[in-house]
Design an enzyme around this catalytic site. Structure first.
Site, mmCIF file in Angstrom:
data_model
loop_
_atom_site.group_PDB
_atom_site.id
_atom_site.type_symbol
_atom_site.label_atom_id
_atom_site.label_comp_id
_atom_site.label_asym_id
_atom_site.label_seq_id
_atom_site.Cartn_x
_atom_site.Cartn_y
_atom_site.Cartn_z
ATOM 1 N N ASP A 207 0.848 -1.187 0.000
ATOM 2 C CA ASP A 207 0.000 0.000 0.000
ATOM 3 C C ASP A 207 0.887 1.241 0.000
ATOM 4 O O ASP A 207 1.976 1.230 -0.569
ATOM 5 C CB ASP A 207 -0.926 -0.042 1.217
ATOM 6 C CG ASP A 207 -2.287 0.577 0.934
ATOM 7 O OD1 ASP A 207 -2.344 1.809 0.762
ATOM 8 O OD2 ASP A 207 -3.297 -0.157 0.914
ATOM 9 N N HIS A 277 -3.605 5.781 3.521
ATOM 10 C CA HIS A 277 -4.392 4.595 3.182
ATOM 11 C C HIS A 277 -3.815 3.335 3.814
ATOM 12 O O HIS A 277 -4.542 2.501 4.368
ATOM 13 C CB HIS A 277 -4.422 4.483 1.659
ATOM 14 C CG HIS A 277 -5.421 3.545 1.091
ATOM 15 N ND1 HIS A 277 -5.101 2.276 0.675
ATOM 16 C CD2 HIS A 277 -6.739 3.692 0.843
ATOM 17 C CE1 HIS A 277 -6.177 1.681 0.183
ATOM 18 N NE2 HIS A 277 -7.189 2.518 0.266
ATOM 19 N N SER A 467 -11.357 -1.323 -0.388
ATOM 20 C CA SER A 467 -10.051 -1.273 0.284
ATOM 21 C C SER A 467 -10.164 -1.622 1.752
ATOM 22 O O SER A 467 -9.234 -2.178 2.338
ATOM 23 C CB SER A 467 -9.456 0.139 0.184
ATOM 24 O OG SER A 467 -8.759 0.314 -1.000
#
Length: 642
Positions: A207, A277, A467
């Site tokens: 990520d 994220h 996600s």
């Protein structure tokens, strides 16, 4: 997906300027990832074993140069002899899959890139060629700030994290919501904590990296790695990879990220502050729990290994592929070998274009699975068929869709027969509607950072998307692996993990026949229980006895169906098959109990076969699973009697 520049100045050849997501990959090349609005200057070429180009960098580069010349020559002849100088090729590096990354001296338009790819593929020494495209974090919908900026503890679990609780219909008032919602979409993690906490399992999160946070175990943060090789993407001063999986930020608000300046920001892709994220995903997987701080994590004693592959404007496929290989314990030239190989990989990222069996991403995933690593991937947030996106359409992955608190598909979630299972990612609006005013119950809650560009203060926040559904499944896999290890049971293979997850998933509150999202909603408690060999109660499927050589019809709504047959001593060539009908089923067989000791290769049809040459005597079980509904599938078991 976005590349870092727009169109180039001249066309290399006359390939059609159509780059639809539905274009099927060719046997030796894949152009389905190309987009007319993007530019491409990096190409991944896999040469066949035994060829000079496979081992000689100069020969590999020369072959691409020759292809450039052929394409440019074709264009010159079509332009009444007006020659145009072809771009120059240069060698970049060898990937962990064995493919070569070759660069050209300027961005090519999608039409030019397709022409070059086709020319490279005419070389008989080439096994596969593709553009090195940019993938993105699956863009989540952020919740408004609600948990800030105070010193919090696990009491926020009760207030916000509905997505960990049982889907038993209990009405819950989440966060600042005025109304309560019946929870039919939770992952049942809270009950699974009675059986496992993730001890001894490493989960690699590919990520944006990770930030300092008091509610996350950062013991493997320095052991992680930053695989972003391009300085523009990484935000570092120079090209090259560095040790440590730290998130430096991925903002795109500076002018240099505008598409007019060679960046990714345009009318369809607005500028964004840093997302953090990877921190949010990591928190959902393994945020510290019962520590009087913040929120909870699913496998809260598992270790997160952060692998940074996404930065400003996304991340290149070549870097992501190397990250997959390295995270699973494979070797990547120029990078120290991973001393903490992951049993699970979480990829909440993706890009447009089908994943062919020979794509570099597919090769990396296949290699990871062969090492025993389960690969869990977000299906995507485009309200589209996940077959049109990578890596969610790559063979062997567990592709995860998103549902909300009410237990139905989130309006944005991708769907299709390629989806394995769903998990709570949040539905954003009241009762998981497709519009309205966002509510706290519409999000998945986890660790975050307050920094606009660079990381600053640790905090907590909500995001909605596949996600965030994906780490619920990755965390559940970590619980399963820790439980079987603690019980001294054999470690389930990635294929067995997938079958266990789908056979224990709980039902959706409602479904859309045209938009299936897998076998059901992940049930962590049931999955861990079944991994331990325990009876999961009413959810356990009935068993239908079969007769040697006599077929039966199977139909289902995504739930597993189990068949049995008694095999005598001395029998030979036991064959399990499914064929015909509609849908897309997979099969697994085991001697002695319903399980997944031997699993067939999953095809895109119902034609599945498992053969056992010299079967042991006893009762053999066949389990039929599907990510969606199927009907009138022929199920047949036959053996040669002694």
């Amino acid at each position: 997906m976005f590349a870092r520049s727009l169109v180039a100045s001249f066309v290399l050849a006359t390939a059609p300027a159509v780059f639809a997501a539905g274009a099927a990959p060719h046997a030796t090349y894949n152009v389905s990832t190309l987009r007319a609005s993007s530019g491409y200057d990096r190409f991944i070429v896999t040469y066949r074993d035994g060829t000079t180009q496979r081992s000689d960098h100069a020969a590999a580069t020369q072959a691409v140069s020759a292809a450039l010349s052929r394409a440019a020559g074709t264009t010159a002849s079509l332009r009444a002899g007006k020659a145009a100088a072809a771009p120059v090729a240069s060698y970049a590096r060898k990937l962990g899959t064995g493919a070569d990354l070759v660069r050209v001296s300027r961005k090519l338009s999608a039409t030019e890139a397709q022409a070059l790819i086709r020319q490279i593929a005419t070389d008989p020494s080439v096994a596969h060629v593709q553009a090195d495209v940019m993938m993105q974090k699956v863009r989540d919908i952020p919740a408004a700030a609600a948990v800030s900026p105070v010193v919090v503890n696990d009491q926020y679990y009760a207030r916000y994290q509905w997505h960990f609780r049982a889907p038993d219909g209990t009405a819950e008032k989440i966060g600042s919501d005025a109304n309560s919602y019946a929870n039919k979409g939770g992952s049942n993690v809270a009950n699974a904590w009675n059986l496992s906490d993730g001890t001894g399992v490493t989960v690699a999160v590919l990520d944006t990296g990770i930030t300092n946070h008091p509610d996350i175990d950062l013991s493997l943060a320095d052991a992680g790695y930053d695989f972003i090789s391009d300085a523009y993407v990484s935000g570092r001063a120079t090209d090259g990879r560095v040790s440590g999986g730290w998130d430096l930020g991925d903002w795109t608000t500076d002018d240099k990220y505008l598409a007019t300046n060679g960046g990714c920001v345009d009318a369809n892709n607005p500028a964004e502050d840093s997302s953090w994220h990877g921190t949010h995903v990591s928190g959902n997987i393994a945020e510290l729990t019962n520590n009087t701080t913040g929120m909870a994590g699913i496998a809260y004693k598992a270790k997160v290994l952060p692998v940074r592959v996404l930065g400003h404007c996304g991340g290149y496929s070549s870097d992501i592929a190397d990250g997959i290989v390295w995270a699973s314990g494979g070797h990547v030239d120029g990078v120290p070998d991973n001393t903490h190989p992951a049993q699970v990989i979480n990829m909440s990222l993706g890009g447009e274009g089908k994943c062919s069996d020979d794509d570099v991403t597919a090769d990396a995933i296949t290699a990871a699975i062969s090492r025993g690593t389960t690969v869990v991937v977000a299906a995507g947030n485009e309200d589209d068929d996940t077959a049109n996106y990578s890596p969610s359409s790559c063979p062997g992955v567990i592709a995860v869709a998103s549902n909300g608190i009410t237990g139905k598909r989130a309006f944005y979630s991708n769907y299709g027969t390629g989806v394995t299972i769903s998990a709570p990612g949040g539905g954003v609006y009241p009762n998981d509607a497709s519009s309205g005013t966002p509510v706290s119950a519409g999000f998945s809650w986890s660790a975050i950072n307050d920094g606009t560009h660079e990381p600053t203060t640790a905090d907590y926040g909500g995001m909605a998307g596949t996600s965030q559904a994906t780490p619920h499944v990755a965390g559940t896999v970590a619980l399963m692996l820790a439980a079987t290890k603690g019980a001294s049971l054999p470690t389930p293979t990635p294929a067995q993990i997938k079958a266990l997850l789908t056979s224990t998933a709980h039902s959706f509150s409602s479904t859309e026949a045209s938009k299936p999202i897998g076998a059901g909603i992940v049930d962590a408690y049931a999955a861990v229980n079944k991994a331990l060999g325990n009876d999961t109660g009413p959810g356990e499927p009935d068993v239908t006895a079969l007769t040697n050589g006599t077929s039966v019809k199977a139909s289902g709504d995504g739930s597993a169906k189990v068949y049995s047959i008694d095999v005598p001593a001395g029998a030979r060539t036991l064959v399990f098959t499914t064929s015909g009908g509609s849908g897309d089923v997979s099969i697994a067989v085991k001697n002695g109990s319903a399980g997944t000791e031997t699993v067939s290769a999953k095809k895109a049809t119902n034609n599945e076969t498992v053969t056992v040459a010299r079967p042991a005597a006893g009762t053999w079980y066949l389990t039929v699973t599907s990510p969606a509904s199927y009907a009138n599938v022929n199920v047949l078991v036959r053996f040669t009697a002694p």
